[in-house]
Design an enzyme around this catalytic site. Sequence first.
Site, PDB file in Angstrom:
ATOM      1  N   LYS A  47     -24.167  -9.365  16.596  1.00 16.79           N
ATOM      2  CA  LYS A  47     -25.500  -9.295  15.982  1.00 16.79           C
ATOM      3  C   LYS A  47     -25.305  -8.706  14.591  1.00 16.79           C
ATOM      4  O   LYS A  47     -25.084  -7.512  14.436  1.00 16.79           O
ATOM      5  CB  LYS A  47     -26.426  -8.413  16.806  1.00 16.79           C
ATOM      6  N   ARG A  69     -37.073 -15.969   7.629  1.00 11.56           N
ATOM      7  CA  ARG A  69     -37.617 -15.800   8.971  1.00 11.56           C
ATOM      8  C   ARG A  69     -39.128 -16.056   8.988  1.00 11.56           C
ATOM      9  O   ARG A  69     -39.684 -16.458   9.989  1.00 11.56           O
ATOM     10  CB  ARG A  69     -37.311 -14.380   9.424  1.00 11.56           C
ATOM     11  N   GLU A  92     -27.167 -15.948  10.086  1.00  9.19           N
ATOM     12  CA  GLU A  92     -27.441 -14.688   9.414  1.00  9.19           C
ATOM     13  C   GLU A  92     -26.575 -14.637   8.158  1.00  9.19           C
ATOM     14  O   GLU A  92     -25.354 -14.798   8.241  1.00  9.19           O
ATOM     15  CB  GLU A  92     -27.100 -13.550  10.383  1.00  9.19           C
TER      16      GLU A  92
HETATM   17  P1  ATP Z   1     -37.122  -9.930  15.618  1.00 12.88           P
HETATM   18  O1  ATP Z   1     -36.462 -10.978  14.777  1.00 12.88           O
HETATM   19  O2  ATP Z   1     -36.659  -9.944  17.053  1.00 12.88           O
HETATM   20  O3  ATP Z   1     -38.602  -9.869  15.469  1.00 12.88           O
HETATM   21  P2  ATP Z   1     -36.017  -7.991  13.835  1.00 12.88           P
HETATM   22  O4  ATP Z   1     -36.218  -8.921  12.695  1.00 12.88           O
HETATM   23  O5  ATP Z   1     -36.396  -6.559  13.688  1.00 12.88           O
HETATM   24  O6  ATP Z   1     -36.673  -8.507  15.146  1.00 12.88           O
HETATM   25  P3  ATP Z   1     -33.723  -7.361  15.230  1.00 12.88           P
HETATM   26  O7  ATP Z   1     -34.543  -6.618  16.216  1.00 12.88           O
HETATM   27  O8  ATP Z   1     -32.733  -6.577  14.474  1.00 12.88           O
HETATM   28  O9  ATP Z   1     -34.539  -8.094  14.188  1.00 12.88           O
HETATM   29  O10 ATP Z   1     -32.993  -8.570  16.009  1.00 12.88           O
HETATM   30  C1  ATP Z   1     -33.213  -9.933  15.880  1.00 12.88           C
HETATM   31  C2  ATP Z   1     -32.541 -10.507  14.644  1.00 12.88           C
HETATM   32  O11 ATP Z   1     -31.129 -10.377  14.719  1.00 12.88           O
HETATM   33  C3  ATP Z   1     -32.706 -11.985  14.455  1.00 12.88           C
HETATM   34  O12 ATP Z   1     -33.961 -12.352  13.971  1.00 12.88           O
HETATM   35  C4  ATP Z   1     -31.588 -12.313  13.475  1.00 12.88           C
HETATM   36  O13 ATP Z   1     -32.026 -12.067  12.164  1.00 12.88           O
HETATM   37  C5  ATP Z   1     -30.543 -11.270  13.781  1.00 12.88           C
HETATM   38  N1  ATP Z   1     -29.286 -11.797  14.332  1.00 12.88           N
HETATM   39  C6  ATP Z   1     -28.079 -11.337  13.998  1.00 12.88           C
HETATM   40  N2  ATP Z   1     -27.113 -11.961  14.677  1.00 12.88           N
HETATM   41  C7  ATP Z   1     -27.707 -12.862  15.472  1.00 12.88           C
HETATM   42  C8  ATP Z   1     -27.223 -13.808  16.420  1.00 12.88           C
HETATM   43  N3  ATP Z   1     -25.931 -13.944  16.693  1.00 12.88           N
HETATM   44  N4  ATP Z   1     -28.154 -14.569  17.061  1.00 12.88           N
HETATM   45  C9  ATP Z   1     -29.469 -14.451  16.802  1.00 12.88           C
HETATM   46  N5  ATP Z   1     -29.972 -13.560  15.914  1.00 12.88           N
HETATM   47  C10 ATP Z   1     -29.101 -12.774  15.260  1.00 12.88           C
END
Ligand code: ATP
Length: 594
Positions: free
Chosen positions: A252, A272, A301
């Site tokens: 991630k 996004r 990403e």
């Molecule tokens: P969300 O997108 O779930 O509303 P957020 O923007 O705060 O929450 P995080 O909670 O940090 O983000 O986790 C989700 C995000 O992680 C994804 O939207 C993407 O940007 C990121 N990400 C990083 N690596 C990956 C991966 N391998 N697969 C999917 N998403 C990933």
Amino acid sequence: MDFDLVAQTFEQMEQTSSRLALTDLLVSLFKKTPPEIIDKVTYLIQGKLYPDYEGIELGLAEKMAIRAIAASSGENMSTIEQVYRKTGDIGDTAGEIMKSKGQSTLFTEPMTVERVYSTLDKIAKTAGPGSQEAKLRLVSSLLHDATARQSRYIMKFVMGKLRLGIADYTVLDALALAFTGSRANRQALETAYNVSGDLGTVAKIVATSGLEEVQTVGITLFRPIRPMLAERVSTPAEALERMEGKAAVEYKLDGERIQVHKGQDRVEIFSRRLEKITGHYPDVVEAVRSINTKEAILEGEVVAVNLETGEYLPFQELMHRRRKHGVEDAMKNYPVVMNFFDVLYVDGSSKTSLPYTERRKALKALLAGKQDDRIRLVEQIVASEAGQIDRFMAKAIEDGCEGVMVKQLSSTYRAGAREFAWIKIKREYRSELADTLDLVIVGGLYGRGRRVGKYGALLLAAYDPENEIFRSVCKVGTGFTDVHLEQFYQSLEEHRISHRHARVDTGMEMDVWFEPKIVIEVIASEITLSPSHTAAKDSIRQGYGLALRFPKFTGKIRDDKDPEDATSVQEIASMYKRQLKTIGKQDSDDRQVK
Ligand code: ATP
């Protein structure tokens, strides 16, 4: 169609915070709207002229807006500026000035929605030298024939300040009710919206051709698809419990999620939030051209990287890419790499209904022939034991990631959905909540001592999607550098309002209030019951909401998130419940040790 119908509805919407009442108002507006222009009315409701991916802005300077009000009302500039200082909003200023002038009703040309829309459209498309003057003339021509109420909404719109705070889901509910007679059909509309990212077009199809036609809406290259989202848990074991014995586990990465659309001679990048941000990453565009396929939609990403050490850098570094000028320099000084984790479309065919395993195979095949080191396939393993995930996660964190994403092997790509088919596990902040929260700034307290003239603390709220309300969850004053303080003071100024916003619920008294707009990331030590904050109120204990203890700003301003994308009150309630479970576990572990 008479524009006053729209303005009247907006006025009523601003005064209600009940979701049912909002839906009713929208249903009645949609029913009165001629189907040919329902897309336009839908965009106006969203405060835009086109879907975000078109990236079109009206771009009228504030000074010009004041001049337009002066030109059409005959009032002098200084009186208008005085009213503006009081109201803090150009739309309200226009409304007040026009009202005090008691404008005549002998308008030269009727104020139709069509006229308002096409004039706004011209304003948006006017560019180049002298364009501000031309825009001013166009706005004045509208104001000249508008009532006070109409002027108020026209100006709010022109300044990008028309924020009715209507969630897309409410618009979808209203469309389902207005054109199919049943809210149950919202699902079909939502699916079409998820793949097309365009609420106006979905509205037009259902209004003109009916539900069946809506079901045929598919993926189109250069139109962003709403991203699939992840649920969260705290431990690998919990994640595996939700899977089918085994699951894919991916790095991630801590960057910006982007959707890349590659055509034969064109590449576009969407954020996004489905905004077009191709200009931020010319290097990614260049690198993607080397992928050997005619058409593709890929997701991944983009991460800042130190090219000398190969180390990934934190998300904040990408801020340097968000600029209109000097991207060339930013590209040199803040290089990035692109880590792809999904493929949604290749050469005319959608891949979203394939299971994860098949999509991963297709993605791997696509990237196998790429020539460019800036493009990577995200690191992945397939795991069936928590220990495997633990080890992989430790490696991910060592490599500069935030944690891992656990993905169900059989899951299709569920555009727009947040489900347990994707689960995020983030690194633990020692003795702190396992996850950060993204919260919306809704109020502020003036600072003292070193912070005189700035804000000393900000009131933050979580989002309650069921009721479309922002409910307070903490005041935060730590984690801000002097630069942040200055930056916040300035950027909040344009969102300042005279009263608590109608969609904000809190028991706290504040010096100033803001419209819910800016999302920031915080960490905290724990969640506690609170008599004054209203997040998840009554859901755990009657009369209590939930609050964050020792919240701290992480330094991340989440301008890639809309306020409705903030952490929800439900998420906070489930974090609270999880916390109780772990505390319970720790207590019993302690007892066993003793
Ligand atoms: P969300 O997108 O779930 O509303 P957020 O923007 O705060 O929450 P995080 O909670 O940090 O983000 O986790 C989700 C995000 O992680 C994804 O939207 C993407 O940007 C990121 N990400 C990083 N690596 C990956 C991966 N391998 N697969 C999917 N998403 C990933």
